[in-house]
Design an enzyme around this catalytic site. Structure first.
Site, PDB file in Angstrom:
ATOM      1  N   LYS A 234       0.785  -1.122  -0.223  1.00  0.00           N
ATOM      2  CA  LYS A 234      -0.076   0.146   0.134  1.00  0.00           C
ATOM      3  C   LYS A 234       0.881   1.009  -0.002  1.00  0.00           C
ATOM      4  O   LYS A 234       1.850   1.214   0.821  1.00  0.00           O
ATOM      5  CB  LYS A 234      -0.837   0.088   1.357  1.00  0.00           C
ATOM      6  CG  LYS A 234      -1.870  -1.271   1.205  1.00  0.00           C
ATOM      7  CD  LYS A 234      -3.035  -1.342   0.498  1.00  0.00           C
ATOM      8  CE  LYS A 234      -3.600  -2.372   0.509  1.00  0.00           C
ATOM      9  NZ  LYS A 234      -5.061  -2.166  -0.636  1.00  0.00           N
ATOM     10  N   ASP A 262      -0.237  -0.031  -4.300  1.00  0.00           N
ATOM     11  CA  ASP A 262      -1.643   0.250  -4.588  1.00  0.00           C
ATOM     12  C   ASP A 262      -2.097   1.451  -3.717  1.00  0.00           C
ATOM     13  O   ASP A 262      -1.644   1.622  -2.576  1.00  0.00           O
ATOM     14  CB  ASP A 262      -2.587  -0.978  -3.635  1.00  0.00           C
ATOM     15  CG  ASP A 262      -3.862  -0.940  -3.930  1.00  0.00           C
ATOM     16  OD1 ASP A 262      -4.295   0.110  -4.159  1.00  0.00           O
ATOM     17  OD2 ASP A 262      -4.614  -1.829  -3.245  1.00  0.00           O
ATOM     18  N   GLU A 288      -1.987   0.336  -8.654  1.00  0.00           N
ATOM     19  CA  GLU A 288      -3.386   0.131  -8.450  1.00  0.00           C
ATOM     20  C   GLU A 288      -4.129   1.273  -7.946  1.00  0.00           C
ATOM     21  O   GLU A 288      -3.829   2.009  -7.033  1.00  0.00           O
ATOM     22  CB  GLU A 288      -3.354  -1.122  -7.759  1.00  0.00           C
ATOM     23  CG  GLU A 288      -4.857  -1.594  -7.511  1.00  0.00           C
ATOM     24  CD  GLU A 288      -4.759  -2.945  -6.530  1.00  0.00           C
ATOM     25  OE1 GLU A 288      -3.875  -3.824  -6.670  1.00  0.00           O
ATOM     26  OE2 GLU A 288      -5.777  -3.341  -5.717  1.00  0.00           O
ATOM     27  N   GLU A 315     -11.600  -2.709  -8.470  1.00  0.00           N
ATOM     28  CA  GLU A 315     -12.234  -3.151  -7.290  1.00  0.00           C
ATOM     29  C   GLU A 315     -13.522  -2.164  -6.955  1.00  0.00           C
ATOM     30  O   GLU A 315     -14.207  -2.639  -6.269  1.00  0.00           O
ATOM     31  CB  GLU A 315     -11.409  -3.373  -6.108  1.00  0.00           C
ATOM     32  CG  GLU A 315     -10.826  -2.318  -5.377  1.00  0.00           C
ATOM     33  CD  GLU A 315      -9.986  -2.612  -4.323  1.00  0.00           C
ATOM     34  OE1 GLU A 315      -8.888  -2.514  -4.365  1.00  0.00           O
ATOM     35  OE2 GLU A 315     -10.519  -2.422  -3.211  1.00  0.00           O
ATOM     36  N   ASP A 338     -14.194  -7.440  -9.032  1.00  0.00           N
ATOM     37  CA  ASP A 338     -14.583  -7.861  -7.694  1.00  0.00           C
ATOM     38  C   ASP A 338     -15.746  -8.694  -7.700  1.00  0.00           C
ATOM     39  O   ASP A 338     -16.738  -8.265  -8.432  1.00  0.00           O
ATOM     40  CB  ASP A 338     -14.673  -6.635  -6.914  1.00  0.00           C
ATOM     41  CG  ASP A 338     -15.125  -6.837  -5.323  1.00  0.00           C
ATOM     42  OD1 ASP A 338     -14.296  -6.705  -4.518  1.00  0.00           O
ATOM     43  OD2 ASP A 338     -16.307  -7.153  -5.234  1.00  0.00           O
ATOM     44  N   HIS A 365      -9.769  -8.619  -7.749  1.00  0.00           N
ATOM     45  CA  HIS A 365      -9.504  -8.169  -6.573  1.00  0.00           C
ATOM     46  C   HIS A 365      -9.972  -9.210  -5.390  1.00  0.00           C
ATOM     47  O   HIS A 365     -11.094 -10.104  -5.653  1.00  0.00           O
ATOM     48  CB  HIS A 365     -10.191  -7.013  -6.465  1.00  0.00           C
ATOM     49  CG  HIS A 365     -10.501  -6.535  -4.765  1.00  0.00           C
ATOM     50  ND1 HIS A 365     -11.530  -6.351  -3.948  1.00  0.00           N
ATOM     51  CD2 HIS A 365      -9.442  -5.952  -3.860  1.00  0.00           C
ATOM     52  CE1 HIS A 365     -11.443  -5.783  -2.882  1.00  0.00           C
ATOM     53  NE2 HIS A 365     -10.110  -5.755  -2.854  1.00  0.00           N
TER      54      HIS A 365
END
Lengths: 459, 459
Positions: A234, A262, A288, A315, A338, A365
């Site tokens: 992240k 991400d 992402e 997602e 997703d 996802h």
């Protein structure tokens, strides 16, 4: 399987009907351990607006499904599933299973409820929960895991499940048929390989924004040792932190292992380009959710600027119309569907076919609560019956909360083992369902004050 | 105004707080008369998920706001407003009114609730209801109609109300300031003209899909006589019907009166181009919602193909990011914002500034229940402080349900008179609120079975 054959015959003889659409507000107090923390969602309590569909058929299984949320507002999703109940109760199973495309159309097309979307947000996620529960019921009654049920359908049967409205400028029914027919050769062989080797996975478990550097390093090293194809970190909080965390990760995993980043929608377009550029020295594989999930043109601009770093999103993409445009605009290198944000299995089949049409790999996802259990079926169906390849495919894996499901995912050597239990994998263990029911389940009685709201706490 | 000055001083001396966020499920059984019927919404029961914000300030007015829905699912919107309550209750009015941009950010940015959108659908419409109710309260306390309150703000104050996240590739704070400053000269003169002449309007009342040809002709003739600038006809059911209805309308209104068409999302891209082409002989001014409200690239393709017929959309555009892209892609000739689908006043100010940046006229969506009462304020603010012009501007008007509001819109010679009563116009008459509360208000006790669901009725 012999029991299943008997059931099918019985089903034809008696008009079995759906008798209950029961909803549950289930929440896990995950926020106190910073699992799932990212640049936009600092304190998620992983939750499910959960639905069980019951029938009056003798010895019939139940259909289980859910919307995934991250805590507050889960009760709004429950209310939205409740609003769909009159569209489902009393329908015969034959009517539904003979035309699952039509059933999907009834849920998304209700002339009053569609105003709440249309086909996006709370009401669309509720449709996903119900549609997925019906597919779970269908697969259980047929005695097959969902991936197997789907991949045993003919191309014509699959196309009949799709809603082509708003898609035909990018994908027509004939084109969808062509894609599915082209994937028929080799399907049996791919299925054997899937049983033997499983489906490749990557892990996000090491990279939560709230984790310490030591924890990050230890978990990253473990991910390589475990056989995953990729790790995800992240980013998007503080640039200096991101640089340090990318450096640590790259040192641990070595120069050749894939590292994805991400940003969880943190940036504007120019900021995404600038920030990703500052992390380019660590050779990220993809960035992402660099910006708003609604910003098709923004993603296209970012993709043009940050190559060879790939752009991934999906997602939070609201529906097939957003995915269609992400593909038409050349906005993404990786499509991340997703299992329960768009309208469930039916809409995801359309999205898989759109991706195949445009030659973009789908890397779904997962994580959250039960998303791994669900989405593995769609990825495996894609391999067997749509894209026909594992090239550049990898399925997200996050190592938490699986123990609450009746049939948790099985990871072997960093790969998802093909599920063998009939159904869609959504069934939560009854004791977990009871314990984590919000706010009066036993887990909430003893939980830390994860539900106290910032606004309330400050008063 | 002298009472207002006293109130303002009192407000500074005591920490008045919000003490209640009360919600109401209000529905009008309009479906049995086919008012509001279109190609996608055959039987709307115009409804409001209604909110009243109460304070502990002495003699303080209440703030009223609502989400508009068309019946089933209104209770889901109520649940979503309820979910926002902890973010609002207990806050001091000073804190909120000193930083209404920050207050808006708290509502849209909640780290758990945002998962339900983000910034779209049920949860975003709930934000609109609360934000608009707070603006209603603010305007009432300041003793001004909202359009006047807004247009008396400085450019700097207005820019501070906006959330520029995801917008800066199209509109920066400096550009917004420039637009607002350029509109300062002549503002007082435009305000005088607004008081004297009102704001131009068009009417949709004649054109509902469920109306007979005779009724259409009579109402169309009346619209011309009443002084409206334009008439709008619903299309997209059956082509032969559309051709007949367009011919009747054109015969009644003559060759020079503007006739807009509204397809309410009925078509795919190619179908929209083909169908609009078949109606081109009747010289429609715009085609509205030709396809999915999410399909930016689709609208752009349609616009290129159907010119000189203009393309209009926006009532279902989920947020400022969608509007940004509609403008960036050159997808629309007319931007139709809605007062309570995006996040209320604050986000609509951003959308007005985006439209000004791209030179596209805003002709807001209205009708429904109370939408005329709200959106007139935004159109008038646009005229005074943003675009500075009435060129190609016209505000939708539909002639029903106004009698349920405390301060209904006033139409004179086909134009909206500038409201003079303090507030945002959202206040419903208490007796209407009680009578139409669903399902136990007196109006529902005696209403026809407009709420019986098709699925239920068939059982």
């Amino acid at each position: 399987m012999s029991r299943q054959v008997t059931q099918t015959k019985t089903r034809r003889a008696t008009p079995a009907r759906i008798t209950a659409v029961d909803t549950y507000d289930i929440r896990f107090p995950t926020s106190h351990r910073l699992e799932g923390s990212d640049a936009m969602h600092s304190d998620p309590d992983y939750s499910a607006a959960y639905v069980i569909i019951r029938t009056d058929a003798a010895n019939s299984p139940e259909g289980h499904g859910f919307c995934f949320t991250i805590g507050r507002g889960n009760e709004v999703e429950v209310a939205a599933i409740d609003a769909l109940r009159p569209l489902v109760i009393g329908r015969s199973l034959d009517e539904i299973f003979d035309d699952l495309g039509g059933f999907y159309g009834i849920l998304v097309g209700d002339s009053q409820l569609r105003w709440l979307g249309p086909e996006k947000g709370v009401i669309h996620m509720a449709v996903a929960a119900v549609v997925n529960a019906v597919w779970d019921l269908h697969a259980k009654r047929e005695g097959k895991p969902l991936w197997k049920l789907l991949s045993d359908l003919t191309p014509e049967q699959i196309v009949a499940l799709l809603d082509f409205r708003y898609l035909t400028d990018a994908l027509t029914p004939d084109e969808a048929l062509d894609i599915l027919r082209r994937a028929l050769p080799g399907k049996a062989e791919r299925e054997s390989r899937l049983h033997a080797d499983g489906y490749p996975a990557y892990t996000t478990s090491p990279g939560w924004l709230g984790y310490s550097d030591d924890r990050l390093a230890a978990l990253a090293g473990g991910a390589v040792a475990d056989g995953f194809t990729q790790i995800k970190i992240k980013v998007g909080g503080e640039l200096a932190d991101d640089i340090r965390r990318c450096r640590i990760t790259r040192q641990v995993i070595g120069p050749d292992f894939r590292m994805a980043l991400d940003a969880n929608q943190r940036w504007d377009v120019a900021e995404a380009i600038e920030w990703t550029g500052r992390l380019a020295e660590f050779a990220p594989y993809w960035i992402e959710e660099p910006t708003s999930p609604d910003d098709i043109l923004g993603h296209a601009a970012i993709r043009r600027a940050v190559a060879p770093v790939k752009v991934a999103t999906g997602e939070h993409a609201a529906n097939r119309v957003i995915f269609k445009q992400l593909l038409q605009a050349g906005a993404i290198d990786i499509l991340q569907l997703d299992a329960c944000r768009v309208g469930g299995v039916n809409e995801n089949l359309a999205i898989l076919l759109l991706a195949a049409k445009f030659g973009i790999p789908v890397c779904p996802h997962a994580g959250g609560l039960g998303l791994c259990e669900l989405v593995q079926h769609l990825a495996m169906f894609d391999y067997l019956a749509v894209s026909g390849t594992l090239q550049d495919r990898t399925l997200e894996y996050v190592d938490h909360l699986h123990e609450h499901f009746a049939d948790p995912v099985v990871i072997r050597k960093g790969r998802y083992a093909a599920p063998t239990v009939p159904g869609f994998g959504a069934t939560m263990r009854p004791e977990s369902r009871r314990a984590y029911t919000y706010p009066h389940g036993s887990a909430w009685d003893r939980a830390p004050a994860g539900d106290v709201h910032p606004g309330e706490a400050s008063e």
